[in-house]
Each structure stands twice: as structure tokens, then as C-alpha cells.
Write an enzyme that holds these catalytic residues in place. Structure first.
Site, PDB file in Angstrom:
ATOM      1  N   GLU A 289       9.370  16.456  15.229  1.00 50.29           N
ATOM      2  CA  GLU A 289      10.078  16.381  13.734  1.00 50.29           C
ATOM      3  C   GLU A 289       9.065  17.308  12.733  1.00 50.29           C
ATOM      4  O   GLU A 289       8.001  16.931  12.732  1.00 50.29           O
ATOM      5  CB  GLU A 289       9.656  14.985  13.487  1.00 50.29           C
ATOM      6  CG  GLU A 289      10.173  14.568  11.798  1.00 50.29           C
ATOM      7  CD  GLU A 289      10.068  13.185  11.593  1.00 50.29           C
ATOM      8  OE1 GLU A 289       9.059  12.537  11.589  1.00 50.29           O
ATOM      9  OE2 GLU A 289      11.319  12.278  11.181  1.00 50.29           O
TER      10      GLU A 289
ATOM     11  N   GLU B 205       9.879   1.520  10.845  1.00 51.95           N
ATOM     12  CA  GLU B 205      10.868   2.441  10.692  1.00 51.95           C
ATOM     13  C   GLU B 205      10.221   3.980  10.797  1.00 51.95           C
ATOM     14  O   GLU B 205       9.281   4.029   9.937  1.00 51.95           O
ATOM     15  CB  GLU B 205      11.980   2.396   9.605  1.00 51.95           C
ATOM     16  CG  GLU B 205      12.980   3.818   9.811  1.00 51.95           C
ATOM     17  CD  GLU B 205      13.353   4.209   8.486  1.00 51.95           C
ATOM     18  OE1 GLU B 205      13.312   3.544   7.261  1.00 51.95           O
ATOM     19  OE2 GLU B 205      13.536   5.632   8.362  1.00 51.95           O
TER      20      GLU B 205
ATOM     21  N   LYS C  33       0.904  -1.239  -0.030  1.00 47.89           N
ATOM     22  CA  LYS C  33      -0.031  -0.029  -0.069  1.00 47.89           C
ATOM     23  C   LYS C  33       0.791   1.208   0.109  1.00 47.89           C
ATOM     24  O   LYS C  33       1.291   1.663   1.095  1.00 47.89           O
ATOM     25  CB  LYS C  33      -0.798  -0.112   1.300  1.00 47.89           C
ATOM     26  CG  LYS C  33      -2.062   0.837   1.113  1.00 47.89           C
ATOM     27  CD  LYS C  33      -2.092   2.193   0.834  1.00 47.89           C
ATOM     28  CE  LYS C  33      -1.692   3.164   1.951  1.00 47.89           C
ATOM     29  NZ  LYS C  33      -1.718   4.734   1.738  1.00 47.89           N
TER      30      LYS C  33
ATOM     31  N   CYS D  52      13.833  10.737   6.895  1.00 50.84           N
ATOM     32  CA  CYS D  52      13.722  10.300   8.196  1.00 50.84           C
ATOM     33  C   CYS D  52      15.029  10.332   8.852  1.00 50.84           C
ATOM     34  O   CYS D  52      15.134  10.573  10.162  1.00 50.84           O
ATOM     35  CB  CYS D  52      13.171   8.911   8.360  1.00 50.84           C
ATOM     36  SG  CYS D  52      13.903   7.764   7.399  1.00 50.84           S
TER      37      CYS D  52
HETATM   38  O1  LIG Z   1      18.593   3.895   2.727  1.00 53.07           O
HETATM   39  C1  LIG Z   1      17.835   3.116   3.172  1.00 53.07           C
HETATM   40  O2  LIG Z   1      17.867   1.904   3.158  1.00 53.07           O
HETATM   41  C2  LIG Z   1      16.705   3.711   4.179  1.00 53.07           C
HETATM   42  O3  LIG Z   1      15.994   2.814   4.422  1.00 53.07           O
HETATM   43  C3  LIG Z   1      16.431   5.150   4.107  1.00 53.07           C
HETATM   44  C4  LIG Z   1      15.517   5.584   4.790  1.00 53.07           C
HETATM   45  C5  LIG Z   1      15.212   6.917   4.595  1.00 53.07           C
HETATM   46  C6  LIG Z   1      14.047   7.671   5.238  1.00 53.07           C
HETATM   47  O4  LIG Z   1      13.501   8.514   5.013  1.00 53.07           O
END
Ligand SMILES: O=C(O)C(=O)/C=C/C=C/O
Length: 486
Positions: A390, A254, A178, A288
Site C-alpha cells: 500500500e 480497519e 488518541k 484506505c
Molecule cells: O466512510 C466511512 O465510514 C469510513 O469509515 C471511511 C474510511 C476511510 C478510510 O480511509
């Protein structure tokens, strides 16, 4: 006018409800196309197709056959690179220069990295002594978990979706994705690639829509979903965790961050400025892992603020296809409003605006886009909302510090714990500081330098679990121990 359909069981389908929503380009708010919103019926079709595929040709494939297929998918993404690049930049507004170096290459690389990891990582085995002296053998077997729900975000749409689909499929699972309602394009395009590469129908499915009372909720609440992986805001993560608790489905998340950048007076100043410029402003601050809090050792503070200001004021805004452009808009009008509300709050909380703080005059059609000025603040109190919450935009606050203990305390004084960057030429100090930071990822004299074999994830409210390398195997497989008595 483009049309983005759901991709279910190898077919592009509209929605039985006939519901659609408009997809807009944040560069100038122009209409890209129409998206078919999956209802309960389409989500159920997708989950049933994914479940059935586990019993079909996909479930019978050897690891080597799956690895070969997924490598073909990666190669096909690279063959259709320009289409993925255009689709991603239309949806997000990000400069093609950025997406061509990060989003699309990693979108493909994620498949290769995980198919290789899964093919080469052994399971465990132990020979056991027994009282009768004959002994026993214990060995581990990893089996696919089943149907994985993938809820992926709008900031790095392809990269963050295949960061989950790659390992999920490499481990023999099937997926229902999704994507964010803001960025439907590349997940839909990947459906074409899956068919072209002969990935069996039902292995990869895409349902479009929103969260609550829409495809996101229908998917995470579906009883035949065996596990849920999510990247996005922490509060949404809490909602998904509640849905996952019914039937005890595992989650991997995450979430948000309020990541510190720690700049010591003995750093390489050029590197620290360049690295902070990227970590705070790349992708319009919508990463992030990005830096929103910068702490600079006092002797260097004034010079660092000036150097970062100079760097920000050289960023070039414009259309994604312009190769000289390195700064794009936010992803949507809604997100622009949110970021501007924080720009207003910063001044109310007493910030000094070093640069930015408003909306740029873009001229012509671009004025209708989700543009905001890259912004630097100083002089906020440590308990300001701007320091705790944030923003997820192109902005950062810079504060001086005087000791290691002080800066470690400041850096850790947050509910988040995703990443940090430490800038110093003293490697002993760098490690000493890094080992005290309550985060999942620390970069020293670098940022977003990614080795896909490493553990990736956040502590505290920044997430649950680690993906990357072998770390995702615990989430994407069931491990069984088999004991044979001799
Ligand atoms: O670089 C990555 O594998 C990853 O998961 C980056 C995440 C960024 C989030 O905003």
C-alpha cells in the site's frame, strides 16, 4: 500560534512532563501550533475519568437522553461547521471543497446515525417450551462495554474518529481518543462541543501524542481500558492487538488496503473514469478504500489509460481555501518521503510512467509543502512491490486483463481485503464478480457511496470486525441472555 491541549474530565490540560510537539500545515510546512503530549499520568487521568463517568450521570442516563445529547452534538458541529472545516484543512492540507462535502458533514452525521440505530434496534427474545409445560422466556440485554480506547488516523481525522465515538457513546460507553499526532485539531475542538452540549465530564477525553512509548501505547496498555478500536496501518494494528491480548480486551480494526478497480469493456466509460479518478486521487490518495490497482479489459485499455491521464492532468493543486482546488498535499513531509520512495521504486521495477512520478513546481511558499504529482503507471509485473504494498498516495497502476477468471485472480492476489470497485453495465456480471472478491466492501459503478447502516470493515490483513449500523453493537456492548422459568 494555536495550542492543542489534552481534554480530560471536561478540562483542557497540558502535560505534567511539559512535553510538547509542533503541529505543521502540510500545504507549506508552516507551524500551526503546539501540541501538549500526554504522558502516562495524563493517560491514566483520562482513563480514570472515563471509568468514573460510567458511574456518574452518564451511566444513569436513559437511551433517549443519550440519543438527544448526541443529536445535539451533531447539530453543534454543524453550527460550528466553519471552525471544524478550517481546523481540519489546516491539519491535513485537504481542499476545503472536499472536507466541506465529506469530512465535516460525516463527522456530525456519525453521531446521528448511531444514536438512531441504537435507540431503535431490538434485543432478542425467545419463548422456550419446558418438560413441565410451564415454559420459560429468554431475553437479551445489551450493556455498555465500558471505557473504549479510540486510536484514530490522520487521513479523515474527524470522520474516522466520530465513526467510532458515535456508536461508542450511543451504546453508553465512555471514550479516550488518541488522535494522530499529525492532526490534533478537530478532536480537540470536539471537546469544546461536548462541554457546550452538556455531555457529562469524563465521557469524552482526548490525549495527544504518538504511538510507541507515548500516549498510544500508554492507552492501549492501560488495564482499565475495556476495548480498543483502531483505524490505521496493519503493522500498527498487530502491535495494538498484542497490547489488547493482556486482559483479553476486544479489538475492532480497519487497516490497510491495496484495493482493485475492475473496469470491463462494457462499462459506462465516463462513469468509470470519473469514479477511478476519485477513488485513486481524492484526498491525495490518502483513503484506505482508495484504488491503487486498476484492471481494464483489454479492448478498452488504451482508451481508459488516456482518459484517466487526461483527468489527472486537469486536477488543480493549491491552497485549501481556494474553491477551484481539488487536489491537496500529502499529510506530512515524512509521508511525502515515503510516497516518493515508491515513485522511485516503480521505475526501478520497470513501470512506464504515464503521468506524474515526481514533485510539482508549486512556486512561492507552497514549495515547502508535502506536494507530489498524481501519478499513473503501467507495465509493472504482477509480483512487483508496487502491486503488493500500500502506497497510500495519489497513484495507481493500470493493467489489462482478458477474462473474468483472470481478473478475479489478480484482484484477490493480495494480503489485503478491504474494498473493490467494479465498473460494468451488466448487473449480472457485476454481482458475479463482486461475490468472488475477498474483500469487505464492493462498489459497483460507484465508489465511497456510504450507507451508514451497512457492515463496514475489511477481510484478511485489512482489519478485524465490522462497524456500521447494528454491526458495531457486538463490539460496543456486552450482550447478556436472561432466562426466566415460569
Ligand atoms: O466512510 C466511512 O465510514 C469510513 O469509515 C471511511 C474510511 C476511510 C478510510 O480511509
Amino acid at each position: 500560534m494555536k495550542e492543542f491541549k489534552n481534554f480530560i474530565n471536561g478540562q483542557f490540560v497540558t502535560s505534567s512532563s511539559g512535553k510538547t510537539f509542533t503541529n505543521r500545515c502540510p500545504v507549506d510546512n508552516s507551524v500551526i501550533g503546539t501540541v501538549h503530549e500526554a504522558g502516562q499520568q495524563e493517560v491514566d487521568m483520562a482513563v480514570r475519568a472515563a471509568k468514573a463517568a460510567m458511574k456518574g450521570p452518564w451511566g444513569k442516563m436513559t437511551q433517549a437522553q443519550r440519543t438527544a445529547l448526541l443529536n445535539n452534538v451533531a447539530d453543534r458541529i454543524n453550527e460550528r461547521f466553519d471552525e471544524f472545516l478550517e481546523a481540519e484543512c489546516l491539519d491535513t492540507g485537504k481542499p476545503q471543497k472536499i472536507a466541506a462535502h465529506i469530512d465535516i458533514p460525516r463527522g456530525a452525521a456519525n453521531f446521528k446515525a448511531f444514536s438512531e440505530t441504537v435507540a431503535n434496534h431490538p434485543t432478542e427474545a425467545f419463548h422456550m417450551d419446558t418438560p413441565d409445560g410451564l415454559g420459560a422466556l429468554n431475553y437479551g440485554q445489551r450493556t455498555p462495554k465500558g471505557v473504549i480506547a479510540v486510536i484514530s488516523p490522520w487521513n479523515l481525522p474527524l470522520l474516522l474518529m466520530t465513526w467510532k465515538v458515535g456508536p461508542a457513546l450511543a451504546c453508553g460507553n465512555t471514550v479516550v481518543v488518541k488522535p494522530s499526532e499529525e492532526t490534533p485539531a478537530t478532536a480537540t475542538l470536539l471537546g469544546e462541543v461536548m462541554n457546550e452540549c452538556g455531555v457529562p465530564e469524563g465521557v469524552y477525553n482526548v490525549v495527544h501524542g504518538f504511538g510507541p512509548d507515548s500516549a498510544g501505547a500508554f492507552l492501549t496498555e492501560h488495564k482499565d481500558v475495556d476495548a480498543i478500536t483502531f483505524t490505521g496501518e496493519t503493522r500498527t494494528g498487530e502491535i495494538i492487538m498484542r497490547a489488547a491480548s493482556v486482559g483479553l480486551r476486544n479489538i475492532s480494526m480497519e487497516c490497510g488496503g491495496k484495493n482493485p478497480g475492475i473496469v470491463f469493456a462494457d462499462c459506462d466509460l465516463d462513469k468509470a473514469v470519473e469514479g477511478t479518478l476519485r477513488s485513486a486521487f481524492v484526498n491525495c490518495g490518502q483513503v484506505c478504500l482508495g484504488t491503487e490497482r486498476v484492471y481494464v479489459e483489454r479492448p478498452l485499455f488504451d482508451e481508459f489509460v488516456q482518459r484517466l491521464k487526461d483527468g489527472v492532468e486537469q486536477l488543480k493543486m493549491g491552497r485549501p481555501e481556494d474553491p477551484s482546488v481539488d487536489f491537496g498535499p500529502l499529510v506530512s513531509q515524512e509521508h511525502k518521503d515515503k510516497v516518493l520512495s515508491y515513485y522511485k521504486l516503480a521505475v526501478e521495477e520497470g513501470a512506464t510512467v504515464i503521468t506524474g512520478g515526481g514533485v510539482p513546481e508549486m512556486g512561492d511558499a507552497l514549495n515547502a509543502g508535502a506536494w507530489v504529482e498524481p501519478t499513473i503507471w503501467t507495465d509493472l509485473p504482477d509480483d512487483a512491490r508496487l502491486i503488493k504494498e500500500e502506497v497510500f498516495g495519489p497513484c495507481c497502476h493500470i493493467r489489462p486483463f482478458d477474462s473474468e477468471d483472470e481478473v478475479v485472480h489478480l484482484a484477490n492476489d493480495t494480503n489485503y481485503g478491504l474494498s473493490a470497485a467494479v465498473w460494468t453495465e451488466n448487473s449480472a456480471k457485476a454481482s458475479r464478480i463482486a461475490e468472488q472478491l475477498e474483500v469487505g466492501l464492493v462498489w459497483i459503478n460507484s465508489w465511497f457511496l456510504r450507507d451508514l447502516r451497512t457492515a463496514f470493515g475489511g477481510a484478511k490483513e485489512s482489519g478485524i470486525g465490522r462497524e456500521g449500523g447494528v454491526h458495531g453493537l457486538e463490539f460496543y456492548t456486552e450482550t447478556k441472555n436472561i432466562c426466566i422459568k415460569f
